[in-house]
Design a protein around this motif. Structure first.
Motif, short mmCIF file in Angstrom:
data_model
loop_
_atom_site.label_atom_id
_atom_site.label_comp_id
_atom_site.label_asym_id
_atom_site.label_seq_id
_atom_site.Cartn_x
_atom_site.Cartn_y
_atom_site.Cartn_z
N GLN A 45 -4.50 -8.50 -9.92
CA GLN A 45 -5.78 -8.24 -9.27
C GLN A 45 -5.66 -8.32 -7.75
O GLN A 45 -6.32 -7.55 -7.04
N VAL A 46 -4.82 -9.23 -7.28
CA VAL A 46 -4.58 -9.31 -5.83
C VAL A 46 -4.00 -8.00 -5.33
O VAL A 46 -4.42 -7.46 -4.29
N GLU A 47 -3.05 -7.45 -6.06
CA GLU A 47 -2.44 -6.17 -5.67
C GLU A 47 -3.46 -5.04 -5.70
O GLU A 47 -3.41 -4.13 -4.87
N GLN A 48 -4.40 -5.11 -6.63
CA GLN A 48 -5.43 -4.08 -6.71
C GLN A 48 -6.28 -4.06 -5.46
O GLN A 48 -6.67 -2.99 -4.95
N TYR A 49 -6.58 -5.25 -4.91
CA TYR A 49 -7.45 -5.35 -3.74
C TYR A 49 -6.68 -5.32 -2.41
O TYR A 49 -7.28 -5.04 -1.37
N GLU A 50 -5.40 -5.59 -2.46
CA GLU A 50 -4.63 -5.65 -1.22
C GLU A 50 -3.54 -4.59 -1.14
O GLU A 50 -2.83 -4.51 -0.14
#
Length: 310
Positions: A157-162
């Protein structure tokens, strides 16, 4: 040979593991062991590492955490499990030191400690003292709402937003609509509830932080349960607590909004009791960092208790 305690972080590349590693950086009262990338999935090397440790910190998915426990042959190895695999398991000490006056000592002496979930940390912090004081019935029809930063969803999810597709990430997501989230059993057990609460989780387009809220109606509470008595019960329970603060009446009256990022990068948590006596409505709120008091900060707090550093 060094006599400093050896701490093995299993899963140090995940969100929680990385945060724990960072929080332990520069400490001269312990040694930290992690495995190089090529050895992280090597069962033999993981077994060697975990059995060489004084305390193993498991920052793994539930199934992998359960597997890691089976690798332990050295009876001296103590464990802090940051997953949800053992949060309601007999024989594991619940790693929320503020749960009771006796809990810090129980954690300090434990062989197996299960770190609380991020959302349950806020819910239990608010509810357990009030249930124990007889101010909130154990069978109250509770609905718990919480908004977390997107880091609560882990690396993906971090990769999705960043990552490169960040512009397409949703600004706000309400999830768990099947009401079968894994956290309610933990909330029910450790808050002392007789009924499973309804839990409504969500996350927003901010990296970390949580605001959790629980609405109460005074007509469903005991007659002596008021805005003032609920606040006083929380203040009494957390009097002298290092990391938990309860807003007093004046602070509550002047608080118009709650920022979920207020305690980011800390192990602090603020609790508040708000309400409207005219309508008979009370709102319990908790603000803390899902990566701090909700994960890595709590793990390090428990580690320090087990090492006798607190």
């Amino acid at each position: 040979m060094s006599t400093l305690p050896l701490i093995f972080i299993d899963g140090d590349q995940g969100t929680t593991g990385l945060q724990i590693h960072e929080r332990l950086r520069g400490r001269d009262d312990l040694r930290v062991l992690t495995l190089p990338a090529a050895e992280r999935k090597d069962a033999r090397r993981r077994a060697e590492a975990i059995n060489s440790a004084d305390i193993a910190l498991l920052c793994l998915p539930d199934a992998a955490a359960r597997e890691a426990i089976t690798l332990i042959e050295n009876p001296k190895v103590r464990v802090i499990d940051a997953s949800s695999a053992h949060r309601t398991s007999p024989g594991w000490v619940y790693g929320f030191p503020e749960l009771s006056a006796e809990q810090p000592q129980a954690i300090a002496q434990a062989q197996r400690v299960t770190n609380p979930g991020c959302y349950p940390t806020g819910a239990i912090a608010l509810l357990r003292p009030l249930v124990q004081a007889g101010l909130v019935p154990a069978d109250y029809p509770l609905a718990i709402h919480a908004v977390s930063g997107y880091s609560g969803g882990g690396r993906a999810q971090v990769e999705q937003y960043e990552g490169p597709e960040a512009a397409q990430a949703a600004p706000f997501v309400l999830y768990g609509l099947g009401l079968a989230h894994k956290h309610p059993p933990e909330m029910q057990l450790h808050a002392g509830l007789s009924q499973r609460p309804v839990f409504v989780p969500s996350y927003g387009a901010f990296r970390q932080g949580i605001v959790l809220s629980i609405a109460l109606q005074t007509r469903l509470l005991p007659q002596h349960a008021t805005l003032e008595t609920l606040r006083a019960a929380l203040q009494a329970h957390y009097a002298g607590a290092r990391y938990v603060t309860v807003l007093d009446a004046q602070q509550s009256a002047t608080t118009a909004q709650l920022d979920p990022t207020r305690h980011n990068d800390s192990n602090d948590m603020t609790l508040g009791v708000f309400g409207n006596p005219e309508h008979g409505h009370i709102l319990l709120c908790a603000v803390f960092d899902n990566l701090g008091k909700g994960a890595s900060g709590a793990a390090v707090q428990n580690l320090d208790l087990m090492l006798g550093a607190q």
